[in-house]
Motif scaffolding. Sequence first.
Motif, short mmCIF file in Angstrom:
data_model
loop_
_atom_site.label_atom_id
_atom_site.label_comp_id
_atom_site.label_asym_id
_atom_site.label_seq_id
_atom_site.Cartn_x
_atom_site.Cartn_y
_atom_site.Cartn_z
N MET A 1 -0.58 3.13 -2.82
CA MET A 1 -1.42 4.21 -2.27
C MET A 1 -0.57 5.07 -1.36
O MET A 1 -0.70 5.02 -0.13
CB MET A 1 -2.62 3.61 -1.50
N ALA B 1 0.82 -1.22 0.00
CA ALA B 1 0.00 0.00 0.00
C ALA B 1 0.85 1.26 0.00
O ALA B 1 0.47 2.28 -0.58
CB ALA B 1 -0.94 -0.01 1.21
N ARG C 1 -5.48 8.45 2.50
CA ARG C 1 -4.02 8.47 2.55
C ARG C 1 -3.44 9.60 1.71
O ARG C 1 -2.34 10.09 1.99
CB ARG C 1 -3.46 7.13 2.08
N ARG C 2 -4.16 10.00 0.69
CA ARG C 2 -3.68 11.11 -0.15
C ARG C 2 -3.98 12.47 0.46
O ARG C 2 -3.62 13.50 -0.10
CB ARG C 2 -4.30 11.01 -1.54
N ALA D 1 -7.45 4.89 0.03
CA ALA D 1 -6.50 5.59 -0.84
C ALA D 1 -6.72 7.10 -0.79
O ALA D 1 -5.76 7.88 -0.71
CB ALA D 1 -6.63 5.07 -2.26
#
Length: 328
Positions: free
Chosen positions: A167, A163, A310-311, A307
């Motif tokens: 991500m 990940a 996390r961004r 995702a």
Amino acid sequence: MEGWKEYLKYFIFFIILAGIALGGMQVLKASFKTTYPIMVVVSQSMVPTLGVGDFILVGQIVDFEDVVAESMPEGEIIVFLRPGSTNEYIVHRAVDKYFMNGEWQFVTKGDHNSVQDSRPVSETRVMGKVVGKIPVLGYFPLFIKTSRGFLFVAGLMALVFFADYLMPEKRLEKAGGRFPFLSLIPFAVAPIVLLLFVTMPDTHLEYEMFALGAWYVGCLIAPFAFDDDDMGMMFWLYHFVLVMIPLANDMIWWITRITPSNWWLVSGSTVPITWLLQKESPFFFEAFNKLALLLVPGCLLFLALTALKRRGVGALTMLSARLRRYLW
């Protein structure tokens, strides 16, 4: 460097799990004194006593004279090689027995079948008797024996384990690693449902649909509930693989009546746990497509929200922080 340390920990963890599994099998063999102490039911011939996908524990028969052979429910359930076969295992109830030519012969019948089996079974072909069961979870080793099932699980594991690359996290705050216990409630429904199946073998589908709905709620909440995304993804992955895949496969059986014996056109009613990939039949493709319709949207929902969080998408980051305050 820190990322590779994490992957090394995952690798070591799986090596430990594999060692526990292999060691546990040897312990079971020694304890139950049978070649295959744990097997999986793959047909409906013993429903509802033994459900499709159930693990069964097979114990040694010390004295065949002591085997109770009567009609349901008093007769003992035995596991045996089908007469004339070397690799087809049957789990049926002993409904009668007689002594002939120095051996006990057993008349057997599946609880779901309307007639007795056509040929008696000699004691030399009996592997043992059923001494326990674990509902539904046997679908997991069967599922990963198929090529599509194996690739599906392996693909999800790769997404989670890598990940950090697939991500990348752009949030500035450091994860605290606290565990949001209240967020476990939607994920607790499926294990509770599996426990209910021990005493209510005829009511699978309704409870499984409820558990599936709760899991979707969990997929929506979990990405925001965990401060440590790695912890959240690992928890979600293990729950999905070990609980939701078996449960969804059982739903498919109740809906379509496609049993695992149809996946490979197996003639027996139970199989040992072996970890070799096997070529599946068109019936499995039909079952897999329906399973994908049940589970893939939830997987995409969880992974997409994770995702985006996390961004560092502003609205989702604020929602995550607020939700964690309520769940901790």
